[in-house]
Design a protein around this motif. Structure first.
Motif, PDB file in Angstrom:
ATOM      1  N   GLY A  51       0.798  -1.228   0.000  1.00 10.97           N
ATOM      2  CA  GLY A  51       0.000   0.000   0.000  1.00 10.97           C
ATOM      3  C   GLY A  51       0.831   1.279   0.000  1.00 10.97           C
ATOM      4  N   GLY A  52       0.499   2.169   0.936  1.00 12.14           N
ATOM      5  CA  GLY A  52       1.155   3.479   0.984  1.00 12.14           C
ATOM      6  C   GLY A  52       2.412   3.506   1.822  1.00 12.14           C
ATOM      7  N   CYS A  53       2.953   2.325   2.184  1.00  5.44           N
ATOM      8  CA  CYS A  53       4.121   2.366   3.079  1.00  5.44           C
ATOM      9  C   CYS A  53       5.152   1.263   2.813  1.00  5.44           C
ATOM     10  CB  CYS A  53       3.668   2.345   4.540  1.00  5.44           C
ATOM     11  SG  CYS A  53       2.758   0.865   5.004  1.00  5.44           S
ATOM     12  N   GLY A  54       5.329   0.926   1.545  1.00  2.70           N
ATOM     13  CA  GLY A  54       6.275  -0.151   1.211  1.00  2.70           C
ATOM     14  C   GLY A  54       7.716   0.154   1.585  1.00  2.70           C
ATOM     15  N   VAL A  55       8.104   1.423   1.454  1.00  2.00           N
ATOM     16  CA  VAL A  55       9.485   1.784   1.816  1.00  2.00           C
ATOM     17  C   VAL A  55       9.638   1.671   3.335  1.00  2.00           C
ATOM     18  CG1 VAL A  55      11.263   3.566   1.644  1.00  2.00           C
ATOM     19  CG2 VAL A  55       9.549   3.340  -0.179  1.00  2.00           C
ATOM     20  N   THR A  56       8.561   2.028   4.036  1.00  3.55           N
ATOM     21  CA  THR A  56       8.553   1.959   5.499  1.00  3.55           C
ATOM     22  C   THR A  56       8.705   0.513   5.995  1.00  3.55           C
ATOM     23  OG1 THR A  56       7.155   3.926   5.613  1.00  3.55           O
ATOM     24  CG2 THR A  56       7.108   2.480   7.535  1.00  3.55           C
ATOM     25  N   ALA A  84      10.922  -5.875  -8.977  1.00  7.02           N
ATOM     26  CA  ALA A  84      12.146  -5.190  -8.545  1.00  7.02           C
ATOM     27  C   ALA A  84      11.847  -3.783  -8.060  1.00  7.02           C
ATOM     28  CB  ALA A  84      13.170  -5.168  -9.677  1.00  7.02           C
ATOM     29  N   VAL A  86      10.857  -1.791  -4.252  1.00 10.14           N
ATOM     30  CA  VAL A  86      11.575  -1.903  -2.976  1.00 10.14           C
ATOM     31  C   VAL A  86      11.378  -3.282  -2.344  1.00 10.14           C
ATOM     32  CG1 VAL A  86       9.704  -0.830  -1.606  1.00 10.14           C
ATOM     33  CG2 VAL A  86      12.034  -0.726  -0.791  1.00 10.14           C
ATOM     34  N   VAL A  87      10.183  -3.865  -2.501  1.00 14.57           N
ATOM     35  CA  VAL A  87       9.910  -5.155  -1.848  1.00 14.57           C
ATOM     36  C   VAL A  87      10.735  -6.273  -2.496  1.00 14.57           C
ATOM     37  CG1 VAL A  87       8.092  -6.845  -1.318  1.00 14.57           C
ATOM     38  CG2 VAL A  87       7.634  -4.402  -1.072  1.00 14.57           C
ATOM     39  N   ASP A 107       9.362  -6.431 -14.858  1.00 12.64           N
ATOM     40  CA  ASP A 107       8.969  -5.607 -15.986  1.00 12.64           C
ATOM     41  C   ASP A 107       9.763  -4.289 -15.938  1.00 12.64           C
ATOM     42  OD1 ASP A 107       7.449  -4.609 -17.995  1.00 12.64           O
ATOM     43  OD2 ASP A 107       5.726  -4.101 -16.742  1.00 12.64           O
ATOM     44  N   LYS A 108       9.795  -3.681 -14.733  1.00 15.22           N
ATOM     45  CA  LYS A 108      10.527  -2.424 -14.519  1.00 15.22           C
ATOM     46  C   LYS A 108      11.415  -2.598 -13.294  1.00 15.22           C
ATOM     47  CE  LYS A 108       6.807   0.344 -16.382  1.00 15.22           C
ATOM     48  NZ  LYS A 108       5.625   1.110 -16.034  1.00 15.22           N
ATOM     49  N   THR A 114       7.102   2.089  -8.942  1.00 10.57           N
ATOM     50  CA  THR A 114       6.335   2.943  -8.028  1.00 10.57           C
ATOM     51  C   THR A 114       7.215   3.356  -6.850  1.00 10.57           C
ATOM     52  OG1 THR A 114       4.426   1.606  -8.567  1.00 10.57           O
ATOM     53  CG2 THR A 114       4.200   3.026  -6.655  1.00 10.57           C
ATOM     54  N   SER A 115       8.133   2.455  -6.490  1.00 15.84           N
ATOM     55  CA  SER A 115       8.932   2.672  -5.279  1.00 15.84           C
ATOM     56  C   SER A 115       9.725   3.972  -5.323  1.00 15.84           C
ATOM     57  CB  SER A 115       9.850   1.481  -5.048  1.00 15.84           C
ATOM     58  OG  SER A 115       9.071   0.323  -4.846  1.00 15.84           O
ATOM     59  N   ILE A 121       8.660   9.068   3.493  1.00 12.44           N
ATOM     60  CA  ILE A 121       8.696   9.259   4.938  1.00 12.44           C
ATOM     61  C   ILE A 121       8.407   7.904   5.592  1.00 12.44           C
ATOM     62  CG2 ILE A 121       6.256   9.817   5.173  1.00 12.44           C
ATOM     63  CD1 ILE A 121       7.016  11.994   7.166  1.00 12.44           C
ATOM     64  N   HIS A 232      11.682  -8.723 -17.741  1.00 14.14           N
ATOM     65  CA  HIS A 232      10.667  -9.569 -18.388  1.00 14.14           C
ATOM     66  C   HIS A 232       9.307  -9.315 -17.741  1.00 14.14           C
ATOM     67  CE1 HIS A 232       9.007 -12.900 -20.642  1.00 14.14           C
ATOM     68  NE2 HIS A 232       8.412 -13.305 -19.541  1.00 14.14           N
ATOM     69  N   PHE A 234       5.778 -11.023 -17.004  1.00 12.59           N
ATOM     70  CA  PHE A 234       5.067 -12.306 -17.016  1.00 12.59           C
ATOM     71  C   PHE A 234       3.578 -12.050 -17.230  1.00 12.59           C
ATOM     72  CE2 PHE A 234       8.983 -13.336 -14.977  1.00 12.59           C
ATOM     73  CZ  PHE A 234       9.236 -14.653 -15.344  1.00 12.59           C
TER      74      PHE A 234
END
Ligand SMILES: Cc1cc2nc3c(=O)[nH]c(=O)nc-3n(C[C@H](O)[C@H](O)[C@H](O)COP(=O)(O)OP(=O)(O)OC[C@H]3O[C@@H](n4cnc5c(N)ncnc54)[C@H](O)[C@@H]3O)c2cc1C
Length: 336
Positions: A51-56, A84, A86-87, A107-108, A114-115, A121, A232, A234
């Motif tokens: 969601g809105g906190c993957g870096v966190t 690829a 952040v997760v 893919d990217k 998005t990361s 923050i 790639h 999928f």
């Protein structure tokens, strides 16, 4: 508490606008999906829904994935990671550090994902952790693990610092933001330490992650650990069958909706305006209307628009964001 005026106001004139970006937060009804599934001859460990906190929280959800993998195999088994952002990068780093030969397919990669759009923050927002005692316990475990790991990294190399965050009166804040040992309860203030037209209310400190540098360094780590990254996209389970590895970790975030048929996955659109970088040394947080001094741009947010999947910034939202921040600071930001 009264604060002394020691910080500059930002300059928000049109000539300082670098552009606008838009990203889709990979949200999921019911929150994170971290579990193992058998698909054909493969074992797939799902790791998405940040969601809105993957870096966190990426560094806090990864140990749960590592536990699942250790129940499946030993450290010598080759693993394929899909995704690829952040997760995917944090998961690949943890697995390769344990000795697994790792291949990442995406893919990217990194700065295309998005990361990199995230400010970022350190705040556990834009996600459902659940309210049952065991869910709260898991949330706290994730947050503590993530915070400790980020604090242990070389701050310069990874682009991590502690910043003060100032909130005006009336800021809408989600539940569960403040936890002892992580983000301490905010302090009430009656003025901001910078010139401003808004009424001050609270101050707290948290980590701030300069995502372009952070993701670049994670990719460098993967290279030094011998991880191969392949581009790639999928489109079907049949394609997964053609992979050499038996064990697959799915970190495709929003991609899990079509690739793994998960209808609980949904996007929450966010638009940000990038201004010329300004060394302010503080953040302003007013719900999703925030200001972050990232090293490559002063970031002005934003919005949280669930179920909108157009990922181009629109003129109307850009105008709303600029007007909001200009009103907040008043004439000191160079716009009267
Ligand atoms: C405007 C905005 C502001 C944000 N601010 C913050 C913040 O301040 N703090 C914070 O912690 N978080 C913030 N976030 C949230 C954060 O960006 C996300 O939670 C995080 O990026 C999710 O990481 P991810 O790796 O799961 O997904 P992504 O970064 O989206 O990566 C997904 C990966 O999967 C790949 N993929 C998808 N489908 C396929 C497929 N079919 N085949 C191959 N590869 C595939 C993609 O190419 C990509 O590599 C913000 C997000 C936005 C949009």
């Amino acid at each position: 508490m009264t604060t002394t005026m020691t910080r500059p106001a930002p300059q928000l004139t049109d000539d300082k606008v670098l552009g606008a970006v838009c990203g889709l937060r990979p949200c999921r009804h019911g929150g994170l999906r971290i579990e193992t599934e058998t698909i054909g001859s493969k074992r797939v460990v799902h790791h998405y829904g940040h969601g809105g906190c993957g870096v966190t929280i990426a560094f806090g959800t990864t140990p749960i994935v590592m536990d699942l993998i250790s129940q499946e195999t030993d450290n010598s088994e080759p693993v394929t990671i899909l995704g690829a952002g952040v997760v995917g990068l944090v998961t690949a780093r943890a697995l390769a550090s344990q000795g697994h030969p790792v291949t990442v397919y995406a893919d990217k990669v990194g700065k295309e994902t998005t990361s990199v759009i995230a400010g970022a923050i350190w705040l556990p927002v834009g996600i459902e952790f659940g309210s049952r005692p065991e869910e709260i316990q898991r949330r706290d475990q994730i947050l503590h693990a993530a915070f400790a790991e980020l604090k242990s990294l070389d701050p310069k190399k990874y682009g991590i610092e502690t910043l003060e965050v100032f909130e005006p009166k009336g800021t809408q804040t989600e539940e569960g933001l403040f936890t002892p040992g992580l983000i301490e309860e905010p302090e009430l203030i009656d003025s901001f330490p910078f010139p401003c037209d808004a009424i001050a209310e609270r101050r707290f400190s948290t980590l701030y992650i300069h995502t372009p540098r952070f993701l670049r360094t994670l990719i460098d780590d993967l290279k030094s650990l011998g991880v191969t990254i392949k581009q790639h996209r999928f489109t079907s389970h049949k394609e997964l069958e053609s992979l050499d590895d038996r064990l697959i970790i799915n970190c495709t975030a929003l991609g899990s909706r079509s690739l793994f048929g998960d209808d609980a996955v949904y996007p929450a659109r966010g638009v940000l305006v990038h201004m010329q970088p300004q060394d302010l040394g503080y953040c302003v947080h007013d719900g999703y209307k925030y200001m972050f001094p990232r090293e490559d741009a002063l970031i002005l947010g934003g919005c949280f628009q669930p179920d909108r999947d157009d990922d181009r910034p629109d003129e109307e939202m850009v105008r709303e964001i600029l007007d909001h921040h200009r009103r907040f600071f008043g004439s000191v930001c160079g716009v009267s």
